[in-house]
Design a protein around this motif. Sequence first.
Motif, mmCIF file in Angstrom:
data_model
loop_
_atom_site.group_PDB
_atom_site.id
_atom_site.type_symbol
_atom_site.label_atom_id
_atom_site.label_comp_id
_atom_site.label_asym_id
_atom_site.label_seq_id
_atom_site.Cartn_x
_atom_site.Cartn_y
_atom_site.Cartn_z
ATOM 1 N N SER A 493 0.819 -1.213 0.000
ATOM 2 C CA SER A 493 0.000 0.000 0.000
ATOM 3 C C SER A 493 0.850 1.259 0.000
ATOM 4 O O SER A 493 0.420 2.306 -0.492
ATOM 5 C CB SER A 493 -0.934 0.007 1.212
ATOM 6 N N ALA A 494 2.065 1.161 0.552
ATOM 7 C CA ALA A 494 2.942 2.328 0.595
ATOM 8 C C ALA A 494 3.775 2.481 -0.664
ATOM 9 O O ALA A 494 4.457 3.488 -0.846
ATOM 10 C CB ALA A 494 3.873 2.240 1.806
ATOM 11 N N THR A 495 3.722 1.492 -1.548
ATOM 12 C CA THR A 495 4.512 1.550 -2.774
ATOM 13 C C THR A 495 3.912 2.561 -3.734
ATOM 14 O O THR A 495 2.713 2.520 -4.023
ATOM 15 C CB THR A 495 4.569 0.168 -3.447
ATOM 16 N N ASP A 496 4.731 3.479 -4.206
ATOM 17 C CA ASP A 496 4.277 4.529 -5.125
ATOM 18 C C ASP A 496 4.426 4.044 -6.556
ATOM 19 O O ASP A 496 5.532 3.780 -7.016
ATOM 20 C CB ASP A 496 5.110 5.796 -4.904
ATOM 21 N N HIS A 497 3.307 3.921 -7.227
ATOM 22 C CA HIS A 497 3.338 3.452 -8.622
ATOM 23 C C HIS A 497 3.215 4.609 -9.603
ATOM 24 O O HIS A 497 3.071 4.391 -10.799
ATOM 25 C CB HIS A 497 2.201 2.468 -8.864
ATOM 26 N N ALA A 498 3.253 5.848 -9.103
ATOM 27 C CA ALA A 498 3.035 6.999 -9.987
ATOM 28 C C ALA A 498 4.087 7.084 -11.069
ATOM 29 O O ALA A 498 3.815 7.471 -12.201
ATOM 30 C CB ALA A 498 3.021 8.279 -9.157
ATOM 31 N N ASP A 499 5.321 6.734 -10.713
ATOM 32 C CA ASP A 499 6.385 6.827 -11.711
ATOM 33 C C ASP A 499 6.783 5.454 -12.236
ATOM 34 O O ASP A 499 7.870 5.283 -12.766
ATOM 35 C CB ASP A 499 7.612 7.521 -11.103
ATOM 36 N N ASP A 500 5.907 4.481 -12.056
ATOM 37 C CA ASP A 500 6.195 3.145 -12.554
ATOM 38 C C ASP A 500 6.240 3.170 -14.076
ATOM 39 O O ASP A 500 5.302 3.621 -14.728
ATOM 40 C CB ASP A 500 5.112 2.177 -12.071
ATOM 41 N N GLU A 501 7.320 2.695 -14.627
ATOM 42 C CA GLU A 501 7.486 2.729 -16.073
ATOM 43 C C GLU A 501 6.684 1.651 -16.778
ATOM 44 O O GLU A 501 6.620 1.624 -17.992
ATOM 45 C CB GLU A 501 8.972 2.598 -16.413
ATOM 46 N N GLY A 502 6.056 0.780 -16.028
ATOM 47 C CA GLY A 502 5.221 -0.233 -16.641
ATOM 48 C C GLY A 502 6.019 -1.421 -17.131
ATOM 49 O O GLY A 502 7.246 -1.468 -17.068
ATOM 50 N N SER A 503 5.276 -2.386 -17.660
ATOM 51 C CA SER A 503 5.905 -3.596 -18.164
ATOM 52 C C SER A 503 6.611 -3.318 -19.490
ATOM 53 O O SER A 503 6.461 -2.257 -20.096
ATOM 54 C CB SER A 503 4.837 -4.677 -18.354
ATOM 55 N N ASP A 504 7.341 -4.320 -19.924
ATOM 56 C CA ASP A 504 8.077 -4.186 -21.185
ATOM 57 C C ASP A 504 7.119 -3.934 -22.347
ATOM 58 O O ASP A 504 7.361 -3.066 -23.192
ATOM 59 C CB ASP A 504 8.893 -5.454 -21.435
ATOM 60 N N GLU A 505 5.998 -4.665 -22.399
ATOM 61 C CA GLU A 505 5.066 -4.489 -23.505
ATOM 62 C C GLU A 505 4.397 -3.118 -23.469
ATOM 63 O O GLU A 505 4.137 -2.512 -24.518
ATOM 64 C CB GLU A 505 4.013 -5.604 -23.509
#
Length: 650
Positions: A493-505
Amino acid sequence: MTKRGPDDEPGSPKPSATGAGGTKPPNRRRTEPGSIDRRLDAIRQCRAESVSYNGTDAASGSEAGEPNKHHRGKNKDADQGDSSSRRSGRRPPDTLPDDSPVTALGHRKGVYFYLDGTGQFRDLSEKDHAQAVLDGLFSDHAEWVRDHFSEDQKNGDQSDIRYAPLRRALMAACVRKGFFDPMERLRGRGAWLGDDGQLILHRGDAVLVGSDWYKPGVIGSHLYLGDAPLPPPAKDPQAAGKAGPAGELMEMLGTWQFQRGDVDTRLVLGWIASAMVGGALHWRPSIWVTGGRGSGKSTLHRLLTATMAGGAIAVSDATEAGLRQSLGHDSLPVMVDELEAGEKLEAVAGVIRFARISASGGELVRGGVDHKATRFVARSCFMFSSIKVPSLAPQDKSRIVVVRLGDLHGSAPPTTDGRALADLGARLLRRIVDQWQRFPQALEAYRYALMAEGASARTADVQGTLLAMADLLLNDLAVDTDSAQEAALSILSATDHADDEGSDEEQCLSHLLSTAIPLGHPTRKPIADYIADAADENIDANVALSHHGMRVIRDKARVQVLAVANSHDGLRNIFDGTEWGSRPGATGVWVQSLRRLPGAVTPGDCKVRIGQGRSAKPQRVTLIPLSLILDGKALGQRSTFDLAPSENAP
């Protein structure tokens, strides 16, 4: 009466004046009786005293007469070791004595492996067994060599060491030991996993197995190499939680402004514990500490380095080759400060790649200047720190936990007292040793809890290891289901996914849609805009897409899809310089990534015409649902495309 000549032996018949054919026998040299035996005895005596009969000093090789030139041209070692006529009294042994200070380990491909007189690993080729090298091999055990590999003289003195038989004895001992693979057998300093799962600590000059200490050498099926000593674990058992070393360290870590508060503090604590015993882990997590100037990154780096008490490779500028050579056969942690994005991109990428391989204990193979491959297995936990984190590939992001620091706001981090922190590290290590038997259960509990909350298998490996190692320091009892679930929820829950670059595809599709075409044209727009226009039946937009290997069509169910050619020069230009590129005429790597998108499909043997007029040729394609592109959502079902190529002609 017949007179006997001086050549006649007593009791032998006198030869006739003529031979069988009536001719005289050949003349024989006149020699006094017994003179030959006396001369041979004199020669043997001279040789035993290392002086040749013609006046040449055999030890120095100085010339006293022409007849000895051939003798002086021979190899000295071979002459001393092989000439049985020179030996007197005791002879060097044919095999390496059992009390040899040098241990023969085995051989492989013309290389012979030893533990030298100081316990260090040595590998020598056949030609490396020279006199100077052998002297170094036995180091300060020269007296032992002289006692066993020199010959006694008649006067009781010892002659020079016979290196030829010593050389033969060493190599023969290696051959008897059999084949030896250094990569599989050698273990340097750090922590290792025993055959029955026990923790083995190698501190350089001593090896801890269970509760017993051993000298470096062959222990079980592995060879533990002697090296510079590292501090051992503390002598006394350590308490859990706040009353023990973990509580003291967490109080120090609480000085920094971690973005996720206690979550980051616990993860950093888990990394410290993991780094101390990284070689014994099945998965070695890495962390990346990032923050602006004045956030205390370098101070945190120094604190963690001091806690390792010299048991870490801590640098500010590094390359993969440099780290690999520094580690050797050690499993010590690696801490790289100021590994900034945008600087020496190739070197940074190499270090990150090295950390990725080390996470799972992968094998590296590198060529050498001698055209021989060098194999290397990395088993270290990595820590990086920088103001900006470089762009990480998905496979790297899944292996590295990013910890962000905020400004200190006037609060000062603790001082990094080297002695106090080294003592703290020794107490932490003792705590890990005492609690190691709990690690498998703790890891399984946290991994299961993380995956139950939706984490990927890789995230469960990384985060689960950090949580399990922190648990060894904080608790005494086995991990229960509720505690594991609570920790998993707090982490995710504390993990910030805002700057997650996403998967390879997702990254591949994003690159495709954001590329502006025509390439290099002053009036161009992103491919995503052309796709939207083509979806509204704009023929010109579809023509523009076809020039770059794409086309909007409808499948059998009249659902709009984007057909992307598997091989096309226009697409190759779009993906040029990226990890999804390809060689001219070859199938693009983009195909592999795009096919993993939700709802994407490959239409089997059916081909789609890409292009206009005569240039429009049926091509194999990958079909991507337009709703995924325009709405960012998948159709929820696979395309039913099965039209003939002619039906899709423009």
